[in-house]
Design an enzyme around this catalytic site. Sequence first.
Site, PDB file in Angstrom:
ATOM      1  CG  HIS A 182      -0.446 -19.066   1.972  1.00 52.05           C
ATOM      2  ND1 HIS A 182      -0.406 -18.530   0.703  1.00 52.05           N
ATOM      3  CD2 HIS A 182      -0.066 -20.508   1.452  1.00 52.05           C
ATOM      4  CE1 HIS A 182      -0.104 -19.110  -0.413  1.00 52.05           C
ATOM      5  NE2 HIS A 182       0.469 -20.163   0.100  1.00 52.05           N
ATOM      6  NE  ARG A 184      -2.799 -15.641  -3.068  1.00 55.48           N
ATOM      7  CZ  ARG A 184      -3.091 -15.066  -4.439  1.00 55.48           C
ATOM      8  NH1 ARG A 184      -1.927 -15.562  -5.368  1.00 55.48           N
ATOM      9  NH2 ARG A 184      -4.001 -14.306  -4.675  1.00 55.48           N
ATOM     10  CE  LYS A 185      -4.356 -15.850   3.294  1.00 55.72           C
ATOM     11  NZ  LYS A 185      -3.910 -16.746   2.149  1.00 55.72           N
ATOM     12  CG  LEU A 186      -1.435  -7.157   3.496  1.00 56.32           C
ATOM     13  CD1 LEU A 186      -2.203  -8.148   2.625  1.00 56.32           C
ATOM     14  CD2 LEU A 186      -1.930  -5.956   4.104  1.00 56.32           C
TER      15      LEU A 186
END
Length: 366
Positions: A182, A184-186
Amino acid sequence: MMIILDNEHVLVNESDHAAVREVLDSLDLSGTGSAVAEYEDDLAFWFGVDHAIACSSGTAALHLALLALDVAVADEVIIPATAPVMTAMPVLAVGATPVFVDVATSTSFALDHGDLATKITPQTRAIIAVPMWGYPADGPDLVDVCKGWGIPIIEDAAQAHGTMVAEHYVGTRATVGCFSTHNRKLLSTGEGGFCLTADPAIAQRLRELRNVGKRPGEGFGAVFGLNYKLPSLSAALGRSQLARLGTRVADRRATLRSVTEHVAGMAGLEPFPIRSDGLPNGYSTLFRSSTGTARPIAERLGAAGVASDPLRYGYKALYQVPALARHAPATRCANAERLIETVVTIPCHEGVGPQHLGRIAAALRG
């Protein structure tokens, strides 16, 4: 006040643009395109596993994992009470019953083995472990215990790309490791996810399940399946971003250390403990309030434009969520409730600079 600093920090460079344009120009855009297979090969190599299966979201990854392990109606799935709602919904989707287990202490996301042992039944078909905010949680002892019981582990590593425990990446020790990509992920593809496994039979099941039950040499519906494929454009972006994941994790860890050193002791905040054999990935910086509930601290941060996830998303024990309340345990999970009550997150992404640390400090001083 408008949020000026949260945990969402998408990094896109010219290599990402070029990778997406290349696939776009090829017109091979579906979830069966060559870009997806190449992405999966790179994921397997990066994490050091035999099989990686890309899919449309982290929630889809969990749903696929449960289906691949034949979890169904009347079965039970163990979940830590500190997990997010997204961990539990796929359990409901397969018709199974979520069984909530306490965490070991109020400063750990690892499952309490004593509580776990009392809640294992003949209907238990899987145990889900969740390293929240990329903090290492369960260790090799959980793997050993589950092997003894003959119960598979699913690791919901949605926030834990690059997190390590006992020199292994989180998500690689389980029967199936599930990740989100998603925004927001790294590792970000906007929406998306993937599963990791060492078991070739489970890998094949996951591939069939995410492609409407299609088997090699057979048509759709050879077995049950859903359309959980990841589009080729997303896979191209993921593959390009994966090439920088190691660097990004290192940068995040450095910022996590900086935020921790800067904030520790302010407003009664203590750094959240990190297990001695673990290494977080810097998804977020965790603190715990030593003076009581952390909500007033999170509200002060929010008023200063700094988002803290537990407040922002209404973090609570899973059995306190309306859709899951009917599955509440007979005895509340006291460690989990205390952890949730006292935890605060502060962003530690690459965009956090001295000016942000100053704003955070000012908010904490009141």
